[in-house]
Design an enzyme around this catalytic site. Structure first.
Site, PDB file in Angstrom:
ATOM      1  N   LYS A 165       0.875  -1.193   0.000  1.00 16.78           N
ATOM      2  CA  LYS A 165       0.000   0.000   0.000  1.00 16.78           C
ATOM      3  C   LYS A 165       0.900   1.227   0.000  1.00 16.78           C
ATOM      4  O   LYS A 165       2.008   1.193   0.528  1.00 16.78           O
ATOM      5  CB  LYS A 165      -0.861   0.020   1.264  1.00 16.78           C
ATOM      6  CG  LYS A 165      -2.072   0.925   1.160  1.00 16.78           C
ATOM      7  CD  LYS A 165      -3.235   0.185   0.529  1.00 16.78           C
ATOM      8  CE  LYS A 165      -4.417   1.076   0.258  1.00 16.78           C
ATOM      9  NZ  LYS A 165      -5.598   0.271  -0.135  1.00 16.78           N
ATOM     10  N   ASP A 177      -7.110   4.231  -4.395  1.00 12.78           N
ATOM     11  CA  ASP A 177      -7.751   4.093  -3.082  1.00 12.78           C
ATOM     12  C   ASP A 177      -8.366   5.474  -2.817  1.00 12.78           C
ATOM     13  O   ASP A 177      -8.622   6.217  -3.784  1.00 12.78           O
ATOM     14  CB  ASP A 177      -6.729   3.690  -2.002  1.00 12.78           C
ATOM     15  CG  ASP A 177      -7.389   3.217  -0.704  1.00 12.78           C
ATOM     16  OD1 ASP A 177      -7.853   2.076  -0.642  1.00 12.78           O
ATOM     17  OD2 ASP A 177      -7.469   4.012   0.261  1.00 12.78           O
TER      18      ASP A 177
HETATM   19  P1  NDP Z   1     -13.001   7.763  -2.663  1.00 15.14           P
HETATM   20  O1  NDP Z   1     -11.935   8.764  -2.454  1.00 15.14           O
HETATM   21  O2  NDP Z   1     -13.544   7.562  -4.017  1.00 15.14           O
HETATM   22  O3  NDP Z   1     -14.248   8.066  -1.706  1.00 15.14           O
HETATM   23  C1  NDP Z   1     -14.087   8.123  -0.329  1.00 15.14           C
HETATM   24  C2  NDP Z   1     -15.409   8.527   0.285  1.00 15.14           C
HETATM   25  O4  NDP Z   1     -15.335   8.409   1.697  1.00 15.14           O
HETATM   26  C3  NDP Z   1     -15.766   9.986  -0.001  1.00 15.14           C
HETATM   27  O5  NDP Z   1     -17.156  10.132  -0.024  1.00 15.14           O
HETATM   28  C4  NDP Z   1     -15.138  10.686   1.188  1.00 15.14           C
HETATM   29  O6  NDP Z   1     -15.698  11.947   1.482  1.00 15.14           O
HETATM   30  C5  NDP Z   1     -15.398   9.699   2.296  1.00 15.14           C
HETATM   31  N1  NDP Z   1     -14.322   9.805   3.288  1.00 15.14           N
HETATM   32  C6  NDP Z   1     -13.032   9.532   3.119  1.00 15.14           C
HETATM   33  N2  NDP Z   1     -12.319   9.776   4.218  1.00 15.14           N
HETATM   34  C7  NDP Z   1     -13.189  10.213   5.099  1.00 15.14           C
HETATM   35  C8  NDP Z   1     -13.054  10.629   6.413  1.00 15.14           C
HETATM   36  N3  NDP Z   1     -11.876  10.647   7.056  1.00 15.14           N
HETATM   37  N4  NDP Z   1     -14.173  11.017   7.042  1.00 15.14           N
HETATM   38  C9  NDP Z   1     -15.364  10.982   6.413  1.00 15.14           C
HETATM   39  N5  NDP Z   1     -15.548  10.601   5.141  1.00 15.14           N
HETATM   40  C10 NDP Z   1     -14.461  10.228   4.494  1.00 15.14           C
HETATM   41  O7  NDP Z   1     -12.411   6.397  -2.078  1.00 15.14           O
HETATM   42  P2  NDP Z   1     -12.884   4.899  -2.350  1.00 15.14           P
HETATM   43  O8  NDP Z   1     -14.350   4.854  -2.567  1.00 15.14           O
HETATM   44  O9  NDP Z   1     -11.983   4.312  -3.362  1.00 15.14           O
HETATM   45  O10 NDP Z   1     -12.513   4.193  -0.953  1.00 15.14           O
HETATM   46  C11 NDP Z   1     -13.433   4.115   0.118  1.00 15.14           C
HETATM   47  C12 NDP Z   1     -12.988   3.014   1.082  1.00 15.14           C
HETATM   48  O11 NDP Z   1     -12.942   1.757   0.380  1.00 15.14           O
HETATM   49  C13 NDP Z   1     -11.594   3.178   1.688  1.00 15.14           C
HETATM   50  O12 NDP Z   1     -11.581   2.627   2.983  1.00 15.14           O
HETATM   51  C14 NDP Z   1     -10.716   2.325   0.773  1.00 15.14           C
HETATM   52  O13 NDP Z   1      -9.541   1.913   1.423  1.00 15.14           O
HETATM   53  C15 NDP Z   1     -11.662   1.165   0.526  1.00 15.14           C
HETATM   54  N6  NDP Z   1     -11.389   0.347  -0.654  1.00 15.14           N
HETATM   55  C16 NDP Z   1     -11.284   0.916  -1.897  1.00 15.14           C
HETATM   56  C17 NDP Z   1     -11.068   0.118  -2.995  1.00 15.14           C
HETATM   57  C18 NDP Z   1     -11.017   0.657  -4.381  1.00 15.14           C
HETATM   58  O14 NDP Z   1     -10.900  -0.128  -5.316  1.00 15.14           O
HETATM   59  N7  NDP Z   1     -11.126   1.956  -4.593  1.00 15.14           N
HETATM   60  C19 NDP Z   1     -10.870  -1.339  -2.855  1.00 15.14           C
HETATM   61  C20 NDP Z   1     -11.080  -1.838  -1.511  1.00 15.14           C
HETATM   62  C21 NDP Z   1     -11.306  -0.997  -0.474  1.00 15.14           C
HETATM   63  P3  NDP Z   1     -14.899  13.285   1.036  1.00 15.14           P
HETATM   64  O15 NDP Z   1     -14.974  13.311  -0.459  1.00 15.14           O
HETATM   65  O16 NDP Z   1     -15.607  14.391   1.694  1.00 15.14           O
HETATM   66  O17 NDP Z   1     -13.501  13.107   1.542  1.00 15.14           O
HETATM   67  O1  2IT Z   2      -7.889  -1.660  -0.599  1.00 10.81           O
HETATM   68  C1  2IT Z   2      -7.867  -2.152  -1.746  1.00 10.81           C
HETATM   69  O2  2IT Z   2      -7.998  -3.365  -1.935  1.00 10.81           O
HETATM   70  C2  2IT Z   2      -7.696  -1.245  -2.885  1.00 10.81           C
HETATM   71  N1  2IT Z   2      -7.646  -0.031  -2.693  1.00 10.81           N
HETATM   72  C3  2IT Z   2      -7.542  -1.797  -4.274  1.00 10.81           C
HETATM   73  C4  2IT Z   2      -6.134  -2.267  -4.505  1.00 10.81           C
HETATM   74  C5  2IT Z   2      -5.815  -2.668  -5.918  1.00 10.81           C
HETATM   75  O3  2IT Z   2      -4.633  -2.964  -6.143  1.00 10.81           O
HETATM   76  O4  2IT Z   2      -6.694  -2.702  -6.785  1.00 10.81           O
END
Ligand code: NDP
Ligand code: 2IT
Length: 455
Positions: free
Chosen positions: A129, A169
């Site tokens: 990561k 992420d």
């Molecule tokens: P994005 O940046 O697309 O979206 C994040 C969302 O969560 C936004 O709505 C954001 O609001 C909110 N958010 C983030 N941090 C905070 C915080 N500290 N407090 C309140 N709201 C928060 O990220 P993703 O959708 O990609 O990721 C979301 C979660 O999923 C994370 O935990 C990530 O690690 C996990 N994840 C993502 C994957 C992927 O493929 N993208 C795969 C597996 C897990 P704002 O815009 O206001 O910050």
């Molecule tokens: O937390 C996760 O699994 C991710 N943000 C996706 C990682 C990836 O390599 O697609």
């Protein structure tokens, strides 16, 4: 028994004593290792080779300076990181997070979780990561571009299609991957599968943007099916409004459920009539193109907005009824009080789209109340699984159809669900998805580490 308990306890104690000021990493290590307790007695070979002691230490963690120039001409500087945690079963693989809260401890927690998540996917990927404390919010496209170029100016020497393959992420989506990949391609002069989440025109995979959200819903559907239940007509609470949340909302709609919430770091909307396909199109435009705030959804669709409150606080305080909860924003968004609020709300299924969104007290509440609880490393593995499929397509120099990738994603989520249940039962914790996921991922990596001797 006394011996097995002390192995796990000692490793947790050493991590907490030696790696100070990393609370999220301590939390992740404690959660995983505690559930690995039954493996100690069954696998003396792991104890002898000190697998438990070794697996909590990253292969390496790279820290670097990221200087860039903002639109006013002022020099800015951020911290950049890549934690290459474990490559026993494949090249390091895991996302990049750009958020002001990013520090080494948070990336170590995410990298550690990624090891076991990636093992569960059945694909050959190790755990890593990275990211930066850079905040893309409020920055111009040019500023994001200059930052990404500077970040890659150092990162490029550490990554490669067979070495370490980053992806997105929080704060890293299609725009950022484009700038990062473009710069890598420019300086290395190679067009390879070194990042995933790429655009479709330059090596990306169909369904990758959808994969995490879809997978989280597929996993929930598998859990519901064990109790003869499904999404049809169910009220679903989803937090966040980013990549994972958006496609979780889409899939819930497709399966006949009613997504009633969304949020961002400023507040929460409750849409009792459901975020349907038309409203989701508005949300995608708002968040991905205009980069606006969720408050505007409330104004546009005349629904209630709760400033400064999380989805879970609103459900608890307003007594909103919920069947299924999908936390999809960030770590520790659910605590004891809000988990209890979900129980009171009638919730019977929680599938974690975010990484470690439930703190240890929240998990206990879910488990003690018989809630189907799908832990992050199983429930959100669909994203990295389709990243793995993107790597396969890049290596073969071909592109699968939407239907092919979606079918593979569904197959992988079903297989992870089965792995969780099988391992939970084999190690004396029937029906406990958390224990099953941790043990299922761990055994594969531990056996690979054993094969290499003491490295
Ligand atoms: P994005 O940046 O697309 O979206 C994040 C969302 O969560 C936004 O709505 C954001 O609001 C909110 N958010 C983030 N941090 C905070 C915080 N500290 N407090 C309140 N709201 C928060 O990220 P993703 O959708 O990609 O990721 C979301 C979660 O999923 C994370 O935990 C990530 O690690 C996990 N994840 C993502 C994957 C992927 O493929 N993208 C795969 C597996 C897990 P704002 O815009 O206001 O910050
Ligand atoms: O937390 C996760 O699994 C991710 N943000 C996706 C990682 C990836 O390599 O697609």
């Amino acid at each position: 028994m006394a011996k097995s308990s002390s192995v796990i306890k000692d490793v947790i104690d050493i991590v907490k004593t030696k790696e100070t000021a990393q609370p999220e990493f301590h939390q992740a290590v404690e959660e995983v290792l505690t559930t690995l307790e039954p493996t100690v007695a069954k696998h003396p070979e792991f104890v002898k080779a000190k697998i438990y002691e070794r697996i909590v230490i990253p292969d390496r963690a790279i820290l670097f300076r990221v200087p860039w120039v903002d639109d006013t001409g002022e020099v800015q500087v951020n911290r950049g990181f890549r934690v290459e945690f474990n490559n026993a079963i494949g090249p390091y693989k895991g996302g990049l997070r750009f958020h002001p809260s990013v520090n080494l401890g948070i990336l170590k927690f995410l990298g550690f979780e990624q090891i076991f998540k990636n093992a569960l996917t059945t694909l050959p990927m190790g755990g890593g990561k990275g990211g930066s404390d850079f905040d893309p919010k409020g920055k111009s496209d040019d500023e994001v571009m200059r930052f990404c170029y500077s970040f890659m100016r150092e990162l490029y020497r550490h990554i490669g299609p067979n070495r370490d393959v980053p992806a997105g992420d929080i704060g890293v989506g299609g725009r950022e991957i484009g700038y990062l990949y473009g710069y890598y391609k420019k300086i290395v002069n190679e067009h390879t599968g070194v990042l995933t989440g790429k655009g479709l025109e330059y090596g990306g995979s169909l369904i990758r943007p959808e994969a995490t959200g879809y997978g989280t819903v597929y996993f929930a559907a598998e859990m519901l099916a064990t109790r003869g239940n499904d999404f049809s007509g169910k009220r679903v609470a989803i937090s966040g409004s980013g990549n994972v949340s958006q496609y979780a909302i889409e899939k819930v709609n497709q399966l006949g459920g009613i997504p009633i919430t969304a949020s961002d770091s400023n507040g929460t909307i409750i849409d009792e009539s459901g975020i349907d396909t038309r409203k989701l199109a508005y949300l995608l435009e708002l968040k991905n193109n205009r980069r606006g705030r969720i408050k505007e959804y409330a104004q546009e669709h005349k629904v209630k907005y709760y400033e400064g409150k999380s989805v879970w606080e609103v459900i608890k305080d307003e007594g909103i009824k919920v069947d299924i909860a999908l936390p999809c924003s960030t770590q520790n968004e659910l605590n004891e009080a809000t988990a209890q609020g979900l129980v009171t709300a009638g919730c019977y299924c929680v599938s974690e789209g975010a990484n470690m969104p439930s703190n240890p007290e929240a998990i206990k509440i879910f488990q003690n109340n018989g809630i189907l609880f799908g832990p992050a490393k199983a429930a959100n593995a669909g994203g990295v699984a389709v990243s793995g499929l993107e790597m396969s397509q890049n290596s073969m120099r071909l592109m699968w159809s939407r239907e092919e990738v979606d079918a593979k994603l569904l197959g992988i989520m079903k297989s992870i669900h089965k792995t969780c249940l099988d391992n939970a039962e084999a190690y004396g914790a029937k029906g406990d998805y958390l224990t099953g996921a941790n043990i299922g991922g761990f055994i594969k990596v531990a056996n690979a580490m054993l094969s290499y001797g003491i490295l």
